[in-house]
Design an enzyme around this catalytic site. Structure first.
Site, PDB file in Angstrom:
ATOM      1  NE  ARG A 133      -3.557  -2.217   2.803  1.00  0.00           N
ATOM      2  CZ  ARG A 133      -3.277  -3.363   3.427  1.00  0.00           C
ATOM      3  NH1 ARG A 133      -2.072  -3.552   3.962  1.00  0.00           N
ATOM      4  NH2 ARG A 133      -4.180  -4.319   3.527  1.00  0.00           N
ATOM      5  CG  HIS A 167      -5.837  -9.042   1.709  1.00  0.00           C
ATOM      6  ND1 HIS A 167      -6.068  -9.567   0.453  1.00  0.00           N
ATOM      7  CD2 HIS A 167      -5.698  -7.701   1.523  1.00  0.00           C
ATOM      8  CE1 HIS A 167      -6.073  -8.598  -0.444  1.00  0.00           C
ATOM      9  NE2 HIS A 167      -5.851  -7.466   0.180  1.00  0.00           N
ATOM     10  CE  LYS A 223      -6.227  -0.933   4.988  1.00  0.00           C
ATOM     11  NZ  LYS A 223      -7.566  -1.257   4.448  1.00  0.00           N
ATOM     12  NE  ARG A 227      -3.171  -3.547  -1.231  1.00  0.00           N
ATOM     13  CZ  ARG A 227      -2.670  -4.429  -0.357  1.00  0.00           C
ATOM     14  NH1 ARG A 227      -1.373  -4.606  -0.276  1.00  0.00           N
ATOM     15  NH2 ARG A 227      -3.480  -5.133   0.414  1.00  0.00           N
ATOM     16  CG  HIS A 270      -5.202   0.941  -3.529  1.00  0.00           C
ATOM     17  ND1 HIS A 270      -4.569   0.539  -2.363  1.00  0.00           N
ATOM     18  CD2 HIS A 270      -6.304   0.166  -3.627  1.00  0.00           C
ATOM     19  CE1 HIS A 270      -5.267  -0.412  -1.783  1.00  0.00           C
ATOM     20  NE2 HIS A 270      -6.323  -0.664  -2.531  1.00  0.00           N
ATOM     21  CE1 TYR A 301      -6.198  -7.975  -6.848  1.00  0.00           C
ATOM     22  CE2 TYR A 301      -6.263  -8.905  -4.643  1.00  0.00           C
ATOM     23  CZ  TYR A 301      -6.099  -7.824  -5.479  1.00  0.00           C
ATOM     24  OH  TYR A 301      -5.839  -6.585  -4.945  1.00  0.00           O
TER      25      TYR A 301
END
Length: 351
Positions: free
Chosen positions: A184, A304, A206, A281, A278, A313
């Site tokens: 990111r 994730h 995150k 990414r 992004h 994906y």
């Protein structure tokens, strides 16, 4: 009060003194009790600040013109818990409708509702300052999931081959890490030299969660060319920051990296297509998946929380789907005109 988070110290955020006391107490609760990341707390701050600016207009304490043209002039610090108790479900619904007219999409509106749910739930259930939660039973429905936009392998190579920059080694390295590691923007700008070890990079994602990503040959080659150029800067200010400004020697900001990517996309003839850091990414994730990377491995690379996030994906591998259909032994069979009725062996009608 600025909502800016220092990229060199992502654990820090502004004190948020321009919102009601109840909001400040809630943000402290998120920060120190729930241990939410500074970026998460900052997001709640922005959404709650926007809501109470709207309520000031609803309470006739400011004009709509001020709300829309000079919102920073609206003083929220004097809003009391008594005023907050007057907020009803209709106010929440009207606000959600108002922000929709301000071009907030379904995801943005859902995020704003989530912030309000958290705040009013805190007042009802944690500190017992409200009897009823005005956000109860409000649902916006599930926002439609859109497929992520990404560059093809050919477009990615075109991007790397057409970089126009006064610090070519740095910008080539930035794009290479984006396109190969799937990080990111916020992760890239916080990378330090100390995060590299034995062919890996430690990425802080995150919630402050760390993950290790292995560097492929392209990444290592790009770093080998960039690091000497970085070390040669005469004014290197942030000695541990990986990506720094050529002119100030300080760590690059998120906005500066966005500008670099935008300029490179333009020079490659790829601007105006909705691409962004992004989307790079997404490109990395898509190309890895198309190359046969296992879904669980891809989840770890991207950082994730759940594999369900990564599974998007599986729906964008269009070329493999086309190839699979084309592989059918019947794919080459072509249309042939129907024989005339007089030429048929049987003269019987269809039944």
């Amino acid at each position: 009060m600025s909502s800016y988070i220092d990229v060199a110290h992502p654990e820090r955020h502004a004190p948020y003194l321009d919102v009601p006391d109840a909001v400040i107490e809630y943000l402290h609760y998120l920060d120190f009790v729930k241990l939410r990341s500074p970026r998460t707390v900052n997001g709640y701050y922005l959404d709650l600040r926007g809501f109470f600016r709207y309520m000031m207009m609803t309470w006739s304490l400011c004009s709509q013109q001020t709300l829309e043209n000079a919102p920073a002039e609206i003083d929220l610090t004097h809003i009391t818990i008594g005023q907050i108790r007057t907020i009803h479900k209709r106010d929440i619904l009207n606000y959600l409708d108002y922000v929709r007219t301000n071009e907030n999409g379904p995801k943005a509106r859902a995020r704003k509702l989530s912030a309000l749910r958290g705040f009013f739930g805190y007042l009802c259930n944690q500190v017992n300052q409200l009897q009823e939660d005005p956000t109860a039973n409000i649902s916006l429905g599930s926002p439609k999931k859109s497929l992520p936009k990404y560059l093809s392998a050919e477009e990615s190579i075109e991007l790397l081959n057409n970089i126009q920059s006064d610090f070519y080694e740095r910008d080539f390295c930035i794009l290479t890490l984006f396109l190969n590691c799937g990080m990111r923007l916020a992760e890239l700008i916080t990378i330090n030299l100390s995060d590299f070890k034995d062919g890996t990079i430690r990425i802080t994602g995150k919630g402050g969660k760390e993950r290790l990503v292995y560097l492929n040959n392209a990444c290592q080659d790009a770093l080998e060319h960039y690091l000497p150029a970085r070390a040669a800067l005469p004014n290197l200010a942030d000695s541990n920051a990986l990506f720094v400004s050529k002119h100030t020697g300080k760590r690059l900001t998120a906005r500066r990296v966005q500008q670099i990517v935008e300029r490179c996309l333009q020079s490659a003839g790829l601007s105006g297509r909705g691409y962004s850091p992004h989307k790079l990414r997404h490109t990395a994730a898509t190309l890895m998946y198309q190359g046969g990377v296992d879904m669980l491995a891809l989840k770890e690379i991207l950082g994730h929380e759940n594999v369900s996030t990564t599974q998007i994906y599986t729906h964008i591998n269009q070329q493999q789907l086309r190839d699979a259909v084309a592989a059918s032994p019947l794919s080459s069979h072509r249309f042939t005109p129907q024989q005339a009725a007089s030429e048929k062996d049987s003269g019987e009608d269809d039944t």
